[in-house]
Write a protein that holds these residues in place. Sequence first.
Motif, PDB file in Angstrom:
ATOM      1  N   GLU A   1      -1.605  -0.090  -4.795  1.00 25.92           N
ATOM      2  CA  GLU A   1      -0.394   0.225  -5.695  1.00 25.92           C
ATOM      3  C   GLU A   1       0.765   1.255  -4.940  1.00 25.92           C
ATOM      4  N   PRO A   2       1.813   0.688  -4.687  1.00 26.54           N
ATOM      5  CA  PRO A   2       2.709   1.831  -3.983  1.00 26.54           C
ATOM      6  C   PRO A   2       3.218   2.786  -4.866  1.00 26.54           C
ATOM      7  N   LYS A   3       3.540   3.749  -4.416  1.00 24.90           N
ATOM      8  CA  LYS A   3       4.210   4.892  -5.336  1.00 24.90           C
ATOM      9  C   LYS A   3       5.322   5.163  -4.452  1.00 24.90           C
TER      10      LYS A   3
ATOM     11  N   ILE B   1       7.970  -3.218   1.052  1.00 23.54           N
ATOM     12  CA  ILE B   1       6.587  -2.853   0.409  1.00 23.54           C
ATOM     13  C   ILE B   1       5.441  -4.054   0.586  1.00 23.54           C
ATOM     14  N   ASP B   2       5.913  -5.358   0.570  1.00 22.34           N
ATOM     15  CA  ASP B   2       5.229  -6.371   0.475  1.00 22.34           C
ATOM     16  C   ASP B   2       4.791  -6.600   2.194  1.00 22.34           C
ATOM     17  N   ILE B   3       5.578  -6.263   2.904  1.00 20.33           N
ATOM     18  CA  ILE B   3       5.239  -6.279   4.415  1.00 20.33           C
ATOM     19  C   ILE B   3       4.285  -5.265   4.654  1.00 20.33           C
TER      20      ILE B   3
ATOM     21  N   VAL C   1      -1.886   6.989   2.433  1.00 16.35           N
ATOM     22  CA  VAL C   1      -0.905   6.616   3.646  1.00 16.35           C
ATOM     23  C   VAL C   1       0.462   6.641   3.228  1.00 16.35           C
ATOM     24  N   ALA C   2       1.329   7.366   4.094  1.00 16.12           N
ATOM     25  CA  ALA C   2       2.607   7.308   3.637  1.00 16.12           C
ATOM     26  C   ALA C   2       3.567   6.238   4.610  1.00 16.12           C
TER      27      ALA C   2
END
Length: 99
Positions: A9-11, A26-28, A91-92
Amino acid sequence: MATDGITYEPKVNYTEMVEADQLLVIDIATNALKTQEKSEKPIYHKDVAQIIKQQLDTAKGGTWNVIVGVSFGSFVTHETKTIIHFFIGSVAFLIWRHG
C-alpha cells in the motif's frame, strides 16, 4: 534490501504529478519491487531503481531519475508536475523527470 512481509500500500509523501501519472509511477514501482522479490538473486535498491527508470524513460519520455532506499536526503531540480516521493512499506521512492 529485505522486503519480507512488506505491504504494497503506497503512502505518498509529496507530489506535483497529476493523478494518472502518480498511478502509473506507483504501479511501475510496485511491480519492480515485487519482481525483484521473486528473483533468486539478492535484492538491491539500485536494481529496483534501474527497472523503474527504464520503464519510465520508455513510457513517458524524457530523462527520469529514480532514488530508492530507506534513508536518504535530496534537493533536486525537476520539470513541472513530474516529481513524486512515496513509500511502499519502509522503502522510499523519489522519482522525477529533468531533461
